[in-house]
Design an enzyme around this catalytic site. Structure first.
Site, short mmCIF file in Angstrom:
data_model
loop_
_atom_site.label_atom_id
_atom_site.label_comp_id
_atom_site.label_asym_id
_atom_site.label_seq_id
_atom_site.Cartn_x
_atom_site.Cartn_y
_atom_site.Cartn_z
N GLY A 15 0.87 -1.33 0.07
CA GLY A 15 0.04 0.04 0.16
C GLY A 15 0.79 1.26 -0.04
CG MET A 93 -1.95 -8.57 -6.08
SD MET A 93 -0.86 -7.67 -7.54
CE MET A 93 0.02 -9.18 -8.14
CG LEU A 96 -11.39 -5.11 -10.81
CD1 LEU A 96 -11.33 -3.51 -10.43
CD2 LEU A 96 -12.37 -5.80 -9.78
CG HIS A 112 1.77 -2.29 -14.85
ND1 HIS A 112 1.62 -3.32 -14.42
CD2 HIS A 112 2.80 -2.47 -16.01
CE1 HIS A 112 2.33 -4.21 -14.80
NE2 HIS A 112 3.00 -3.86 -15.84
N GLY A 146 -8.99 -6.05 -19.77
CA GLY A 146 -7.87 -6.70 -19.91
C GLY A 146 -6.71 -6.59 -18.89
C1 GRF Z 1 3.04 -1.23 -7.61
O1 GRF Z 1 4.46 -1.28 -8.09
C2 GRF Z 1 1.95 -0.87 -8.52
O2 GRF Z 1 2.49 -0.29 -9.92
C3 GRF Z 1 1.81 -2.12 -8.76
O3 GRF Z 1 1.76 -2.95 -7.67
C4 GRF Z 1 2.77 -2.26 -6.66
C5 GRF Z 1 2.08 -1.88 -5.52
O4 GRF Z 1 2.68 -1.58 -4.57
N1 GRF Z 1 0.43 -2.40 -9.81
P1 GRF Z 1 2.25 -0.65 -3.22
O5 GRF Z 1 1.33 -1.81 -2.51
O6 GRF Z 1 1.51 0.46 -3.51
O7 GRF Z 1 3.44 -0.53 -2.35
#
Ligand code: GRF
Length: 220
Positions: A15, A93, A96, A112, A146
Protein backbone atom coordinates in the site's frame (compact mmCIF):
# COMPACT_ATOMS: atom_id res chain seq x y z
CA UNK A 1 -12.41 21.54 1.46
CA UNK A 2 -16.00 20.52 0.74
CA UNK A 3 -17.26 18.70 -2.32
CA UNK A 4 -14.11 16.70 -2.73
CA UNK A 5 -14.15 13.72 -5.08
CA UNK A 6 -14.58 10.49 -3.14
CA UNK A 7 -12.08 7.78 -3.96
CA UNK A 8 -12.24 4.07 -3.27
CA UNK A 9 -8.79 2.49 -3.25
CA UNK A 10 -8.44 -1.25 -3.89
CA UNK A 11 -5.30 -2.91 -2.54
CA UNK A 12 -3.76 -6.32 -1.95
CA UNK A 13 -0.38 -5.59 -0.38
CA UNK A 14 2.01 -3.02 1.06
CA UNK A 15 0.00 0.00 0.00
CA UNK A 16 2.78 2.50 -0.60
CA UNK A 17 0.75 3.97 -3.47
CA UNK A 18 -2.25 4.14 -1.15
CA UNK A 19 -0.02 6.06 1.26
CA UNK A 20 0.92 8.52 -1.49
CA UNK A 21 -2.78 9.09 -2.17
CA UNK A 22 -3.60 9.45 1.54
CA UNK A 23 -0.77 11.97 1.93
CA UNK A 24 -2.00 13.97 -1.07
CA UNK A 25 -5.58 13.89 0.22
CA UNK A 26 -4.37 15.23 3.58
CA UNK A 27 -3.47 18.51 1.86
CA UNK A 28 -6.38 20.94 2.23
CA UNK A 29 -6.23 22.06 -1.40
CA UNK A 30 -6.29 18.54 -2.86
CA UNK A 31 -9.55 17.94 -4.76
CA UNK A 32 -10.12 14.33 -3.62
CA UNK A 33 -10.43 12.26 -0.45
CA UNK A 34 -10.16 8.54 0.23
CA UNK A 35 -13.62 7.37 1.35
CA UNK A 36 -12.82 3.68 1.73
CA UNK A 37 -9.97 1.21 1.24
CA UNK A 38 -10.83 -2.36 0.26
CA UNK A 39 -8.37 -5.25 0.34
CA UNK A 40 -8.89 -8.78 -0.92
CA UNK A 41 -6.05 -9.87 1.40
CA UNK A 42 -6.76 -9.71 5.13
CA UNK A 43 -3.08 -9.34 6.09
CA UNK A 44 -2.28 -6.51 3.66
CA UNK A 45 -0.24 -3.74 5.34
CA UNK A 46 -2.28 -1.27 3.30
CA UNK A 47 -5.13 -1.84 5.76
CA UNK A 48 -2.98 -0.49 8.59
CA UNK A 49 -2.16 2.59 6.55
CA UNK A 50 -5.88 3.22 5.99
CA UNK A 51 -6.71 2.84 9.68
CA UNK A 52 -3.85 5.13 10.69
CA UNK A 53 -5.24 7.78 8.37
CA UNK A 54 -8.72 7.33 9.86
CA UNK A 55 -10.13 5.85 6.66
CA UNK A 56 -12.57 2.93 6.60
CA UNK A 57 -10.71 -0.30 5.81
CA UNK A 58 -12.70 -3.27 4.53
CA UNK A 59 -11.53 -6.82 3.79
CA UNK A 60 -13.33 -8.72 1.03
CA UNK A 61 -11.49 -11.99 0.51
CA UNK A 62 -12.24 -13.16 -3.02
CA UNK A 63 -11.77 -16.77 -1.88
CA UNK A 64 -14.79 -16.43 0.42
CA UNK A 65 -17.12 -15.82 -2.53
CA UNK A 66 -18.66 -18.51 -4.70
CA UNK A 67 -17.97 -16.71 -7.97
CA UNK A 68 -16.18 -13.71 -9.41
CA UNK A 69 -19.59 -12.11 -9.99
CA UNK A 70 -20.43 -12.40 -6.28
CA UNK A 71 -17.05 -10.96 -5.28
CA UNK A 72 -17.43 -8.05 -7.66
CA UNK A 73 -20.97 -7.39 -6.46
CA UNK A 74 -19.69 -7.14 -2.87
CA UNK A 75 -16.95 -4.79 -4.05
CA UNK A 76 -19.47 -2.59 -5.85
CA UNK A 77 -21.83 -2.56 -2.85
CA UNK A 78 -19.01 -1.54 -0.49
CA UNK A 79 -17.80 1.24 -2.78
CA UNK A 80 -21.29 2.55 -3.57
CA UNK A 81 -22.30 2.67 0.09
CA UNK A 82 -19.18 4.71 0.83
CA UNK A 83 -20.24 7.18 -1.88
CA UNK A 84 -17.23 6.40 -4.09
CA UNK A 85 -17.04 8.19 -7.45
CA UNK A 86 -13.58 7.11 -8.64
CA UNK A 87 -11.86 3.79 -8.04
CA UNK A 88 -8.07 3.60 -7.79
CA UNK A 89 -6.39 0.22 -8.07
CA UNK A 90 -3.16 0.37 -6.09
CA UNK A 91 -1.44 -2.98 -6.15
CA UNK A 92 -4.80 -4.79 -6.38
CA UNK A 93 -4.03 -8.28 -7.64
CA UNK A 94 -7.38 -9.24 -9.19
CA UNK A 95 -8.70 -8.57 -12.68
CA UNK A 96 -12.03 -6.75 -12.74
CA UNK A 97 -14.74 -7.68 -15.20
CA UNK A 98 -17.29 -5.70 -17.14
CA UNK A 99 -19.92 -6.09 -14.40
CA UNK A 100 -17.73 -4.16 -11.97
CA UNK A 101 -16.42 -1.69 -14.54
CA UNK A 102 -19.96 -0.94 -15.73
CA UNK A 103 -20.75 0.55 -12.32
CA UNK A 104 -17.94 3.09 -12.63
CA UNK A 105 -17.74 3.80 -16.36
CA UNK A 106 -14.52 5.63 -17.26
CA UNK A 107 -13.77 6.06 -13.58
CA UNK A 108 -11.41 3.23 -12.67
CA UNK A 109 -7.65 3.90 -12.63
CA UNK A 110 -4.65 1.60 -12.25
CA UNK A 111 -0.95 2.13 -11.78
CA UNK A 112 1.55 -0.30 -13.28
CA UNK A 113 5.34 -0.36 -12.85
CA UNK A 114 6.32 -0.34 -16.52
CA UNK A 115 6.06 1.85 -19.56
CA UNK A 116 2.97 0.15 -20.96
CA UNK A 117 2.26 -1.44 -23.37
CA UNK A 118 5.66 -2.98 -22.54
CA UNK A 119 5.73 -5.57 -19.76
CA UNK A 120 2.12 -5.95 -18.60
CA UNK A 121 1.29 -8.45 -15.87
CA UNK A 122 3.39 -9.72 -13.01
CA UNK A 123 7.05 -8.88 -12.35
CA UNK A 124 7.18 -5.97 -14.77
CA UNK A 125 10.52 -4.76 -13.41
CA UNK A 126 12.07 -8.23 -13.79
CA UNK A 127 10.75 -8.43 -17.34
CA UNK A 128 12.35 -5.04 -18.08
CA UNK A 129 15.73 -6.12 -16.69
CA UNK A 130 15.59 -9.40 -18.60
CA UNK A 131 14.97 -7.56 -21.87
CA UNK A 132 17.81 -5.15 -21.20
CA UNK A 133 15.78 -1.97 -21.72
CA UNK A 134 17.59 1.26 -20.85
CA UNK A 135 14.48 3.16 -19.78
CA UNK A 136 11.77 1.91 -17.46
CA UNK A 137 9.01 3.65 -15.53
CA UNK A 138 5.37 3.56 -14.56
CA UNK A 139 2.00 4.14 -16.17
CA UNK A 140 -1.36 5.32 -14.88
CA UNK A 141 -4.19 4.18 -17.12
CA UNK A 142 -7.94 3.74 -17.26
CA UNK A 143 -8.92 0.16 -16.50
CA UNK A 144 -10.58 -2.07 -19.06
CA UNK A 145 -11.22 -5.80 -18.65
CA UNK A 146 -7.76 -6.70 -19.99
CA UNK A 147 -4.50 -7.03 -18.09
CA UNK A 148 -2.95 -3.54 -17.97
CA UNK A 149 -4.41 -2.72 -21.38
CA UNK A 150 -6.61 0.35 -20.83
CA UNK A 151 -6.09 3.84 -22.25
CA UNK A 152 -2.91 5.47 -20.96
CA UNK A 153 -3.19 8.75 -19.05
CA UNK A 154 0.36 9.48 -17.93
CA UNK A 155 3.77 7.92 -17.63
CA UNK A 156 6.99 8.67 -15.82
CA UNK A 157 10.38 7.45 -16.99
CA UNK A 158 13.43 6.34 -15.02
CA UNK A 159 16.81 5.10 -16.28
CA UNK A 160 17.88 1.49 -15.88
CA UNK A 161 21.40 1.74 -14.49
CA UNK A 162 24.28 -0.71 -14.86
CA UNK A 163 24.22 -3.13 -11.94
CA UNK A 164 20.51 -2.63 -11.20
CA UNK A 165 18.78 -5.60 -9.65
CA UNK A 166 15.02 -5.99 -9.36
CA UNK A 167 14.91 -4.31 -5.94
CA UNK A 168 16.89 -1.26 -7.06
CA UNK A 169 14.81 -0.75 -10.18
CA UNK A 170 11.55 -1.33 -8.27
CA UNK A 171 12.51 1.35 -5.71
CA UNK A 172 13.43 3.87 -8.42
CA UNK A 173 10.12 3.28 -10.21
CA UNK A 174 8.06 3.36 -6.99
CA UNK A 175 9.36 6.84 -6.21
CA UNK A 176 7.87 8.01 -9.51
CA UNK A 177 4.65 6.07 -8.90
CA UNK A 178 4.14 7.99 -5.68
CA UNK A 179 4.45 11.27 -7.56
CA UNK A 180 2.44 10.30 -10.64
CA UNK A 181 -0.64 8.68 -9.09
CA UNK A 182 -1.70 11.69 -6.97
CA UNK A 183 -1.07 13.97 -9.95
CA UNK A 184 -3.38 11.92 -12.15
CA UNK A 185 -6.02 11.70 -9.41
CA UNK A 186 -5.92 15.48 -9.19
CA UNK A 187 -6.35 15.80 -12.95
CA UNK A 188 -9.31 13.42 -13.17
CA UNK A 189 -10.96 14.84 -10.04
CA UNK A 190 -10.95 18.33 -11.49
CA UNK A 191 -12.15 17.10 -14.90
CA UNK A 192 -8.88 18.13 -16.57
CA UNK A 193 -8.54 14.57 -17.88
CA UNK A 194 -11.35 12.22 -18.82
CA UNK A 195 -12.18 9.21 -20.91
CA UNK A 196 -14.29 9.94 -23.98
CA UNK A 197 -15.13 7.31 -26.58
CA UNK A 198 -12.32 5.10 -25.34
CA UNK A 199 -9.72 7.87 -25.66
CA UNK A 200 -8.06 10.03 -23.03
CA UNK A 201 -9.06 13.67 -23.43
CA UNK A 202 -7.27 16.54 -21.71
CA UNK A 203 -8.97 19.88 -21.22
CA UNK A 204 -7.01 22.64 -22.92
CA UNK A 205 -6.31 25.74 -20.89
CA UNK A 206 -3.62 27.63 -19.07
CA UNK A 207 -3.86 25.54 -15.91
CA UNK A 208 -3.75 22.21 -17.69
CA UNK A 209 -1.22 21.84 -20.46
CA UNK A 210 0.62 18.68 -21.46
CA UNK A 211 3.34 20.29 -19.38
CA UNK A 212 1.90 19.07 -16.12
CA UNK A 213 2.13 15.46 -17.22
CA UNK A 214 5.86 15.67 -17.97
CA UNK A 215 8.59 14.53 -15.66
CA UNK A 216 10.00 17.30 -13.47
CA UNK A 217 12.91 18.99 -15.20
CA UNK A 218 11.95 17.67 -18.62
CA UNK A 219 12.05 20.43 -21.24
CA UNK A 220 8.65 21.67 -22.40
C1 GRF B 1 3.16 -1.06 -7.52
O1 GRF B 1 4.38 -1.26 -8.16
C2 GRF B 1 2.06 -0.85 -8.53
O2 GRF B 1 2.50 -0.20 -9.68
C3 GRF B 1 1.66 -2.26 -8.86
O3 GRF B 1 1.73 -2.95 -7.65
C4 GRF B 1 2.67 -2.30 -6.80
C5 GRF B 1 1.94 -1.98 -5.54
O4 GRF B 1 2.80 -1.45 -4.56
N1 GRF B 1 0.37 -2.30 -9.49
P1 GRF B 1 2.18 -0.79 -3.26
O5 GRF B 1 1.28 -1.84 -2.61
O6 GRF B 1 1.44 0.43 -3.65
O7 GRF B 1 3.38 -0.50 -2.39
Amino acid sequence: MSGRTKLGVLVSGSGSNLQALLDACARPDFPAEVAVVVSNVGTAFALERAKKAGVAAVVLDHKAFGSRADFEKALVDTLVSAGVEWVCLAGFMRLLGTDFLGHFPGKVLNIHPSLLPAFPGLHAQRQALERGVKLAGCTVHFVDPGMDTGPIIAQAVVPVLPGDDEAALTARILKEEHRLYPLVVKLVSTGAVRLEGGRVVTAAGPAMGEQSLRNPGEPG
